[in-house]
Design a protein around this motif. Structure first.
Motif, PDB file in Angstrom:
ATOM      1  N   GLY A   1      36.784  40.585  44.624  1.00  0.00           N
ATOM      2  CA  GLY A   1      37.025  41.230  45.923  1.00  0.00           C
ATOM      3  C   GLY A   1      38.513  41.330  46.210  1.00  0.00           C
ATOM      4  O   GLY A   1      39.028  42.384  46.591  1.00  0.00           O
ATOM      5  N   GLY A   2      39.223  40.213  45.994  1.00  0.00           N
ATOM      6  CA  GLY A   2      40.663  40.210  46.261  1.00  0.00           C
ATOM      7  C   GLY A   2      41.435  41.054  45.261  1.00  0.00           C
ATOM      8  O   GLY A   2      42.431  41.678  45.614  1.00  0.00           O
ATOM      9  N   ALA A   3      40.947  41.077  44.008  1.00  0.00           N
ATOM     10  CA  ALA A   3      41.706  41.763  42.965  1.00  0.00           C
ATOM     11  C   ALA A   3      41.409  43.257  42.906  1.00  0.00           C
ATOM     12  O   ALA A   3      42.326  44.064  42.750  1.00  0.00           O
ATOM     13  CB  ALA A   3      41.409  41.122  41.612  1.00  0.00           C
ATOM     14  N   CYS A   4      40.148  43.616  43.035  1.00  0.00           N
ATOM     15  CA  CYS A   4      39.782  45.028  42.867  1.00  0.00           C
ATOM     16  C   CYS A   4      39.944  45.829  44.148  1.00  0.00           C
ATOM     17  O   CYS A   4      39.986  47.055  44.104  1.00  0.00           O
ATOM     18  CB  CYS A   4      38.344  45.159  42.368  1.00  0.00           C
ATOM     19  N   PHE A   5      39.967  45.155  45.292  1.00  0.00           N
ATOM     20  CA  PHE A   5      40.104  45.886  46.554  1.00  0.00           C
ATOM     21  C   PHE A   5      41.357  45.464  47.313  1.00  0.00           C
ATOM     22  O   PHE A   5      42.164  46.297  47.697  1.00  0.00           O
ATOM     23  CB  PHE A   5      38.861  45.691  47.428  1.00  0.00           C
ATOM     24  N   GLY A   6      41.500  44.152  47.539  1.00  0.00           N
ATOM     25  CA  GLY A   6      42.615  43.677  48.359  1.00  0.00           C
ATOM     26  C   GLY A   6      43.962  44.079  47.793  1.00  0.00           C
ATOM     27  O   GLY A   6      44.787  44.701  48.487  1.00  0.00           O
ATOM     28  N   LEU A   7      44.185  43.748  46.529  1.00  0.00           N
ATOM     29  CA  LEU A   7      45.495  44.030  45.920  1.00  0.00           C
ATOM     30  C   LEU A   7      45.798  45.525  45.875  1.00  0.00           C
ATOM     31  O   LEU A   7      46.827  45.970  46.392  1.00  0.00           O
ATOM     32  CB  LEU A   7      45.567  43.409  44.524  1.00  0.00           C
ATOM     33  N   PRO A   8      44.921  46.337  45.251  1.00  0.00           N
ATOM     34  CA  PRO A   8      45.292  47.757  45.147  1.00  0.00           C
ATOM     35  C   PRO A   8      45.338  48.473  46.492  1.00  0.00           C
ATOM     36  O   PRO A   8      46.142  49.381  46.674  1.00  0.00           O
ATOM     37  CB  PRO A   8      44.215  48.353  44.237  1.00  0.00           C
ATOM     38  N   THR A   9      44.501  48.047  47.439  1.00  0.00           N
ATOM     39  CA  THR A   9      44.550  48.696  48.750  1.00  0.00           C
ATOM     40  C   THR A   9      45.915  48.485  49.382  1.00  0.00           C
ATOM     41  O   THR A   9      46.544  49.428  49.882  1.00  0.00           O
ATOM     42  CB  THR A   9      43.453  48.134  49.679  1.00  0.00           C
ATOM     43  N   SER A  10      46.392  47.242  49.330  1.00  0.00           N
ATOM     44  CA  SER A  10      47.692  46.983  49.946  1.00  0.00           C
ATOM     45  C   SER A  10      48.812  47.665  49.160  1.00  0.00           C
ATOM     46  O   SER A  10      49.750  48.209  49.744  1.00  0.00           O
ATOM     47  CB  SER A  10      47.904  45.469  50.085  1.00  0.00           C
ATOM     48  N   MET A  11      48.721  47.678  47.828  1.00  0.00           N
ATOM     49  CA  MET A  11      49.779  48.313  47.028  1.00  0.00           C
ATOM     50  C   MET A  11      49.838  49.821  47.267  1.00  0.00           C
ATOM     51  O   MET A  11      50.907  50.399  47.476  1.00  0.00           O
ATOM     52  CB  MET A  11      49.550  48.038  45.533  1.00  0.00           C
ATOM     53  N   VAL A  12      48.655  50.460  47.229  1.00  0.00           N
ATOM     54  CA  VAL A  12      48.638  51.916  47.390  1.00  0.00           C
ATOM     55  C   VAL A  12      49.029  52.299  48.814  1.00  0.00           C
ATOM     56  O   VAL A  12      49.740  53.284  49.036  1.00  0.00           O
ATOM     57  CB  VAL A  12      47.240  52.480  47.014  1.00  0.00           C
ATOM     58  N   SER A  13      48.588  51.502  49.769  1.00  0.00           N
ATOM     59  CA  SER A  13      48.930  51.778  51.158  1.00  0.00           C
ATOM     60  C   SER A  13      50.451  51.713  51.347  1.00  0.00           C
ATOM     61  O   SER A  13      51.047  52.599  51.968  1.00  0.00           O
ATOM     62  CB  SER A  13      48.219  50.748  52.039  1.00  0.00           C
ATOM     63  N   GLU A  14      51.091  50.699  50.799  1.00  0.00           N
ATOM     64  CA  GLU A  14      52.542  50.583  50.925  1.00  0.00           C
ATOM     65  C   GLU A  14      53.257  51.700  50.173  1.00  0.00           C
ATOM     66  O   GLU A  14      54.271  52.216  50.625  1.00  0.00           O
ATOM     67  CB  GLU A  14      53.013  49.215  50.419  1.00  0.00           C
TER      68      GLU A  14
ATOM     69  N   THR B   1      41.868  34.799  37.801  1.00  0.00           N
ATOM     70  CA  THR B   1      42.528  35.535  38.884  1.00  0.00           C
ATOM     71  C   THR B   1      43.575  36.485  38.326  1.00  0.00           C
ATOM     72  O   THR B   1      43.623  37.665  38.701  1.00  0.00           O
ATOM     73  CB  THR B   1      43.187  34.555  39.877  1.00  0.00           C
ATOM     74  N   PHE B   2      44.399  36.002  37.399  1.00  0.00           N
ATOM     75  CA  PHE B   2      45.429  36.888  36.866  1.00  0.00           C
ATOM     76  C   PHE B   2      44.815  38.009  36.028  1.00  0.00           C
ATOM     77  O   PHE B   2      45.329  39.128  36.025  1.00  0.00           O
ATOM     78  CB  PHE B   2      46.467  36.093  36.084  1.00  0.00           C
ATOM     79  N   ALA B   3      43.715  37.719  35.346  1.00  0.00           N
ATOM     80  CA  ALA B   3      43.059  38.780  34.565  1.00  0.00           C
ATOM     81  C   ALA B   3      42.534  39.871  35.494  1.00  0.00           C
ATOM     82  O   ALA B   3      42.741  41.063  35.262  1.00  0.00           O
ATOM     83  CB  ALA B   3      41.921  38.183  33.746  1.00  0.00           C
ATOM     84  N   LEU B   4      41.858  39.453  36.560  1.00  0.00           N
ATOM     85  CA  LEU B   4      41.271  40.452  37.452  1.00  0.00           C
ATOM     86  C   LEU B   4      42.340  41.112  38.326  1.00  0.00           C
ATOM     87  O   LEU B   4      42.198  42.276  38.704  1.00  0.00           O
ATOM     88  CB  LEU B   4      40.161  39.824  38.299  1.00  0.00           C
ATOM     89  N   LEU B   5      43.418  40.380  38.619  1.00  0.00           N
ATOM     90  CA  LEU B   5      44.527  41.019  39.333  1.00  0.00           C
ATOM     91  C   LEU B   5      45.146  42.104  38.450  1.00  0.00           C
ATOM     92  O   LEU B   5      45.616  43.131  38.945  1.00  0.00           O
ATOM     93  CB  LEU B   5      45.591  39.993  39.719  1.00  0.00           C
ATOM     94  N   GLY B   6      45.114  41.868  37.145  1.00  0.00           N
ATOM     95  CA  GLY B   6      45.592  42.901  36.221  1.00  0.00           C
ATOM     96  C   GLY B   6      44.766  44.168  36.377  1.00  0.00           C
ATOM     97  O   GLY B   6      45.304  45.284  36.413  1.00  0.00           O
ATOM     98  N   LEU B   7      43.455  43.991  36.516  1.00  0.00           N
ATOM     99  CA  LEU B   7      42.591  45.159  36.733  1.00  0.00           C
ATOM    100  C   LEU B   7      42.928  45.831  38.062  1.00  0.00           C
ATOM    101  O   LEU B   7      42.950  47.059  38.169  1.00  0.00           O
ATOM    102  CB  LEU B   7      41.119  44.751  36.718  1.00  0.00           C
ATOM    103  N   GLY B   8      43.182  45.002  39.057  1.00  0.00           N
ATOM    104  CA  GLY B   8      43.565  45.542  40.363  1.00  0.00           C
ATOM    105  C   GLY B   8      44.855  46.342  40.269  1.00  0.00           C
ATOM    106  O   GLY B   8      45.009  47.385  40.904  1.00  0.00           O
TER     107      GLY B   8
END
Lengths: 305, 557
Positions: free
Chosen positions: B62-75, B139-146
């Protein structure tokens, strides 16, 4: 004077559209240099290539003696920039933004100094999304000065601001010159360019079509000035044709007017002519040639807001 | 950590803490999953310990596939990153700062989740330090996907679409929210899941929470690391500062193959290692290789297994149904009364005068042999037993008289199927996962010293061992589908096949007999449930069904 910025034959295309077509210019140390042109003329593309936001297709860019295309990071250490719109995170405060961006540079100005200089002390801890347009733009300027830059790039810094905020920013920009900073400013406000800039490049369709100090540009113009006058008695129109260099003379009762390219010769001749009638001069208006007139003369179109 | 990186992390965390929506998403979402898991697995003890891998993976996803990219793309859309680009800070620092901040947020969510589970379940993780390492790797693996999602998505809605494309399949088919054992009958799903990093993420964390730790799960850990590396390389190469730089125009988009290649590599690796669906020859050692007729008598049974209606082959004389109570080897502390069931047909051949008081397997007491009547297709062969206080008299052991004809008369067709809810048995080609295997190993070790599995009376001993599988089944516990293999191995280590077939046949025909006190000693085996109020008749019924299945199994049918 050494050139702080030297651009040679800069080119940039987007798809099939040539936005910048071989732009070349130099900016001397301590100079405020303006790029004046309508929207879409290529000013912002040129500036973004110089400050490293875009990769040019061709051309040479030297900033502070450094090849900006080969060593953009070193150039960024020495310059500051404020874009047309500066977006930060909604909830970041001015103080936090200055601390954050200050940490990216070798040399930095204390945040408190910048907050004071740009009149942001009261809003230092307010979230970015609560600031007014003028306050946001002042914060953008403060961010541009966070590393005490040798050279400042301002991309249409007053666009969208109210007159009061615009005047305040003009004051800041004038102060930059006073502090010895070199400034490259893009704008589509002629009066802004005329008021602030030592030299101006008029840009249209991706090319620089004229460069020089505002007064030199006006002086070099082939435009004529309109002279309008009022007398106590009617004057014969034919008499006006005796004035050297006068064109399009018209008289309507006590009101007369004509055009001339040499006002310093035409006005004494007009006075002499009226005294010989004898007719007394009641009023006199000389139309000034503006930078906008020059711009229209050069580009064939008015500046668009 | 150098100052720019520290500042980016600090500011990112502060922005996150000031964003109520982000906070709610990051912490309410995991709590909702936690509650859902509590409801789903409320009968398991200790609660949730077997599902920490799944729970953590859902939270991280949830944090990696949605939280991270949502905040990155939004910024990026807002131009914040463009402002960063004006400064000399490198993209690597911006990415690293963003990832570290997100890791810390997810770590806090995971820690809160773990604390809640520990309080609710009353347990502690077996390898806490390794669990932290595994959690960090995942976490780092899935954050990579994010990060890859953030570089691919041009807009925030595109993040949602791309995120769902990874999140939902991983949840449903990738072994994250639905146990892979649920797809035992759908091998293609198992093969597909091998290409999803989710199953390895679950595995590696689960082994640290409750299992053997990181080392035995090295393949899963490697898969997680490869996923992270592939995605990290792709994300770094595809990185863009500016919203105007569209993904479709990105000349580096071929680097997406690095992320996809990692998925493919681990999937192929799993296939090569037979981690997905190992062939029978590669089954774990606890899987019995049943060879019919291990003893001298290898003659096939004269009567083929058949549906209930064919239980009595034509040439075989009708076998009398016992009518009175059958003696037990050990006097039972509790005996049973069985409800009359006129349709019950399974014969209970007794070479000695039967004294059964179980009407479920026999007709009411009578001196006359009763003809076997095929049951209606829908009728249960053996009715559930009800407890009654009827003493069971001791008597000589008659089970040795059973033969293959008797075996053939067992109602094979009427026992529940192996893939059902009652008396399930995992397919032979489905290996237990590492966590299950670890528990099976523990149970196997405990069985060696388990007193009820050592009693002198062979029938009672078999019955006690069968209780292990039956009670686990009734509790619908973690190992229920795999324990029958272990029990079968244990039985075959102690008995000849023919002898075992006879005993099992006896138990199948006399499910209400014997002692059931072993049911209350299952905790000595380290099984993951603790039920004080067992439904003993139900367990006995399952003992009967498993006995029939085991006979079938031993006969090679």
């Amino acid at each position: 004077m050494s050139a702080k910025v030297s651009i040679r034959d800069l080119r940039k295309s987007y798809g099939g559209v040539e936005a910048v077509r071989g732009v070349s210019f130099e900016i001397q140390d301590g100079e405020i240099f303006g790029m004046l042109g309508p929207n879409g003329a290529g000013k912002t593309s040129t500036l973004e290539c110089v400050i490293g936001l875009r990769e040019p297709d061709d051309g040479a860019i030297e900033v502070c003696g450094i090849d900006a295309r080969k060593n953009p990071t070193e150039v960024k250490q020495r310059i500051g920039a404020a874009l047309q719109t500066t977006s930060l995170q909604d909830k970041i405060t001015g103080r936090e933004a200055l601390e954050l961006f200050g940490s990216f540079y070798r040399q930095r100005v204390p945040s408190a100094d910048l907050l004071k200089r740009f009149s942001l002390e009261e809003k230092a801890d307010a979230p970015f999304d609560t600031l007014s347009g003028g306050q946001k733009q002042r914060l953008a300027l403060a961010l541009a000065f966070v590393n005490n830059p040798e050279l400042v790039f301002l991309d249409e810094p007053t666009t969208g601001l109210d007159p009061q905020s615009r005047r305040e920013l003009h004051g800041e920009i004038a102060r930059m010159k006073g502090d010895g900073h070199t400034v490259l400013l893009t704008t589509h406000y002629i009066e802004e360019a005329e008021q602030l800039c030592d030299r101006i490049a008029i840009v249209d369709h991706g090319r620089i079509i004229a460069t020089g100090a505002p007064k030199d540009l006006i002086a070099a113009s082939k435009l004529t000035q309109l002279v309008s006058f009022e007398t106590d008695r009617p004057v014969a129109a034919a008499a006006l044709q005796k004035i050297p260099g006068a064109s399009e003379p018209t008289v309507d009762g006590v009101h007369g007017r004509f055009r001339t390219r040499d006002i310093s010769r035409a006005l004494p001749e007009l006075i002499k002519l009226l005294e010989a009638q004898p007719v007394q001069l009641v009023g006199l208006v000389v139309g000034k040639i503006t930078l906008e007139d020059v711009f229209i003369e050069l580009t064939g179109s008015k500046l668009r807001e | 950590m150098n100052q720019p990186l520290r500042e980016i992390v600090a500011v990112t965390l502060r922005m996150y803490l000031r964003n109520r929506m982000a906070l709610a998403y990051s912490y309410v979402f995991p709590v909702m999953f936690l509650l859902a898991f509590v409801v789903l697995y409320k009968d398991e003890q200790p609660l949730l310990i077997q599902h920490m891998g799944e729970l953590f993976t859902v939270t991280i996803l949830g944090g990696a596939c949605f939280g991270l990219p949502t905040s990155m793309v939004s910024e990026r859309e807002r131009g914040v990153w463009r402002r960063y680009r004006l400064s000399p800070v490198s993209p690597a620092r911006v990415i690293a700062g963003t990832l570290i901040a997100r890791y810390l947020m997810i770590l806090v969510a995971g820690a809160l989740q773990l604390a809640a589970c520990m309080i609710i379940g009353g347990w502690t993780p077996e390898h806490p330090f390794q669990l932290w390492i595994a959690f960090s790797l995942v976490t780092f693996a899935l954050l990579g996907l994010g990060l890859v999602i953030a570089t691919m998505a041009d807009t925030v809605p595109a993040v949602q679409a791309l995120g769902q494309c990874i999140f939902l399949p991983m949840l449903i088919l990738g072994g994250v929210a639905v146990k892979l054992s649920a797809f035992a009958d759908t091998p293609w799903v198992l093969h597909l899941s091998a290409f999803f990093p989710g199953r390895y993420a679950v595995e590696v964390m689960q082994q640290c929470a409750k299992g053997t730790g990181l080392a035995p799960a090295w393949f899963s850990a490697l898969a997680v690391i490869l996923t992270g590396l592939g995605a990290g390389v792709a994300g770094a190469k595809l990185f863009r500062w500016d919203a105007h730089q569209r993904f479709a125009a990105n000349r580096n988009r071929v680097w997406l193959l690095a992320a996809l290649g990692a998925w493919a590599l681990i999937g192929v690796g799993a296939e090569v290692r037979r981690e997905i669906a190992p062939p029978a020859s590669a089954r774990p050692k606890l899987r019995p290789t049943i060879v019919p007729g291990k003893t001298a008598d290898t003659t096939p049974a004269p009567v083929a297994p058949a549906p209930a209606t064919n239980l009595v082959p034509a040439p075989t004389p009708a076998i009398p149904v016992t009518t009175t109570s059958v003696p037990t080897q050990n006097p039972a502390p509790v005996t049973f009364e069985v409800k009359p069931n006129p349709v019950v047909t399974a014969p209970a051949p007794a070479p000695e005068p039967a004294v059964v008081q179980t009407e479920s397997l026999s007709q009411p007491a009578s001196s006359q042999p009763a003809a076997v009547t095929p049951p209606p297709a829908s009728a249960p062969v053996v009715a559930p037993l009800a407890v009654a206080a009827v003493p069971a008299p001791a008597a000589p052991t008659p089970w040795r008289a059973y033969n293959k004809i008797d075996f053939a008369r067992l109602p094979f067709a009427s026992v529940p199927p192996d893939n059902g809810n009652e008396t399930p048995i995992a397919p032979a080609d489905e290996a237990p996962d590492l966590s299950q295997q670890a528990d099976l190993n523990a149970v196997a070790a405990n069985l060696k010293t388990w007193a009820p599995g050592k009693v002198a009376d062979p029938v009672q001993r078999v019955r006690n061992l069968m209780y292990v599988a039956s009670a686990t089944d009734q509790a619908q516990a973690f190992l229920e589908r795999h324990l029958p293999y272990l029990i079968m191995d244990t039985l075959r280590a102690q008995f000849q096949d023919e002898e075992l077939e006879q005993i099992l046949c006896w138990i199948a025909n006399h499910p209400a007999e014997g002692d059931h006190s072993a049911v209350f000693r299952l905790d000595e085996l380290g099984l993951l449930f603790s039920v004080d109020d067992w439904d003993v008749p139900e367990i006995r019924l399952r003992n009967q069904w498993y006995s029939i299945k085991f006979v079938w199994w031993l006969l090679g049918w």
